[in-house]
Design a protein around this motif. Sequence first.
Motif, PDB file in Angstrom:
ATOM      1  N   UNK A  22       5.089 -43.340  10.111  1.00 54.68           N
ATOM      2  CA  UNK A  22       4.062 -43.872   9.211  1.00 54.68           C
ATOM      3  C   UNK A  22       2.851 -42.948   9.162  1.00 54.68           C
ATOM      4  N   UNK A  23       2.448 -42.396  10.309  1.00 56.29           N
ATOM      5  CA  UNK A  23       1.307 -41.481  10.325  1.00 56.29           C
ATOM      6  C   UNK A  23       1.558 -40.293   9.396  1.00 56.29           C
ATOM      7  N   UNK A  24       2.743 -39.729   9.478  1.00 56.62           N
ATOM      8  CA  UNK A  24       3.072 -38.593   8.618  1.00 56.62           C
ATOM      9  C   UNK A  24       3.088 -39.036   7.154  1.00 56.62           C
ATOM     10  N   UNK A  25       3.580 -40.218   6.897  1.00 53.97           N
ATOM     11  CA  UNK A  25       3.591 -40.737   5.526  1.00 53.97           C
ATOM     12  C   UNK A  25       2.171 -40.867   4.973  1.00 53.97           C
ATOM     13  N   UNK A  58      10.917 -37.336  -0.649  1.00 52.75           N
ATOM     14  CA  UNK A  58      11.916 -36.447  -0.066  1.00 52.75           C
ATOM     15  C   UNK A  58      11.352 -35.622   1.082  1.00 52.75           C
ATOM     16  N   UNK A  59      10.061 -35.335   1.039  1.00 51.91           N
ATOM     17  CA  UNK A  59       9.454 -34.543   2.120  1.00 51.91           C
ATOM     18  C   UNK A  59       9.553 -35.260   3.451  1.00 51.91           C
ATOM     19  N   UNK A  60       9.288 -36.548   3.442  1.00 52.65           N
ATOM     20  CA  UNK A  60       9.308 -37.318   4.690  1.00 52.65           C
ATOM     21  C   UNK A  60      10.678 -37.232   5.354  1.00 52.65           C
ATOM     22  N   UNK A  61      11.720 -37.244   4.544  1.00 54.23           N
ATOM     23  CA  UNK A  61      13.075 -37.192   5.090  1.00 54.23           C
ATOM     24  C   UNK A  61      13.430 -35.808   5.622  1.00 54.23           C
ATOM     25  N   UNK A  62      12.758 -34.780   5.122  1.00 51.77           N
ATOM     26  CA  UNK A  62      13.112 -33.411   5.504  1.00 51.77           C
ATOM     27  C   UNK A  62      12.243 -32.840   6.631  1.00 51.77           C
TER      28      UNK A  62
END
Length: 451
Positions: A22-25, A58-62
């Motif tokens: 979540x922080x990265x999101x 898509x960034x979050x997944x990669x």
Amino acid sequence: MSQLYASLFYQPQVTEIFSDRALVKYMIQAEIALAQAQAEVGVIPVSAAVVIAESADSALAHLDFDSLAVATGLAGNVAIPFVKQFTAFVKTLDEDAARFVHWGATSQDILDTACILQCRDALTQVESLLQQCFEMALTQTQAYRHQVMIGRTWLQQALPITFGHKLARWASAFQRDLERIHSMKSRVLTAQLGGAVGSLASLQQNGSAVVDAYARNLGLSKPSCTWHGERDRIVEIASTVALIMGTLGKMARDWSLMMQTEIAELFEPTGKGRGGSSTMPHKRNPVAAASILAAANRVPVLISSLYQSMVQEHERSLGGWHAEWLAIPEIFQLTAGALTRTLDVLTGMDVRADQMRANLECTSGLIMAEAIMMALAPKMGRMQAHHLVEKACKTAVEQKCHLQTVISELDEVKQYFSSEQIQQIFKPESYLGNIQAQIDAVLQDAAGERK
């Protein structure tokens, strides 16, 4: 927090808000808002902002979280390796757009803004749970407004109150907590964007316009100036949440004491596997209170670290800012967990009215000493009445009899009151003062709050 203990102390939604993912999101959200704001003002190409925004899901997944964890230890904060990975991912989509990721910002801008976004969402959860606790406390206040029980001071029996009055005081505290949250939002839920030293020199004459658009895109307040080194907003959020935790701790202390075997006036809800002992089959332990009191013990320590961290160096700090990352999530998670368990108790509490009545009589009328003294005071003066009743109390204790019996045999009393009047004075229901008026006031305040 260990998974074994998470269900005892935390609440799932708030725990998720403060998870690594979540922080990265939230950081991605801040980077997108920054790019969009700069495109609106004309600092970067609109096409670049579109690509950066479209990369979000898509960034979050990669992103490689294991690498982020290792790099964070080397870089000193997670934003630095995050920006590198995020930029690299955007580059796979559009090399030109990647040039404009994190344009003109500093690591603290993104991390502070992400923290504020976390706090905003966590406050929404806390406020919802708090509102539910408030409503349930009001319901129970109405249900038990006439249920007489003993009031206690210094852990000793004092004077009669009603259980509804205790609940009304809890409800009133909940309402104040709700008001605090509401009043601070516009002040503390504020975007952060200042660049290296807060001047946004990298954006030249466009700094203020970008900050305005950045805050608007995030749904946050616009700061008048950068607040990298001034941490009062963060501390105010945490302090307000900590006040809620203190309120919950006081309540848990009350009902845990009321659950003592010798008191037995109130019990937490029952359930399979709840409150038992590994050795004593008869036990019914206050497990919700234990969890809440543990949290109430922990949160003040965390809050103190935030107050200490306010003393920072110049434009951006060394260490003080970093301490917030440990304290803020824990304060929110512990408080949300405590609210969840308090709501459970308020909803399903087991009230023992008969035991409340029995406990009123355990001192053989001594709790009504003030009532008879105040009835006699207008007749003979307060000091003389106090001396007379105090002596009668000692006699009742020595003779192991009811205070009413001793009082009824005193000539100084019989000349003013009949036996029926004395009997009425000794009824706990007759010495409740303005408790019902206070309950009405709490209920009326709540009705006004709902409008």
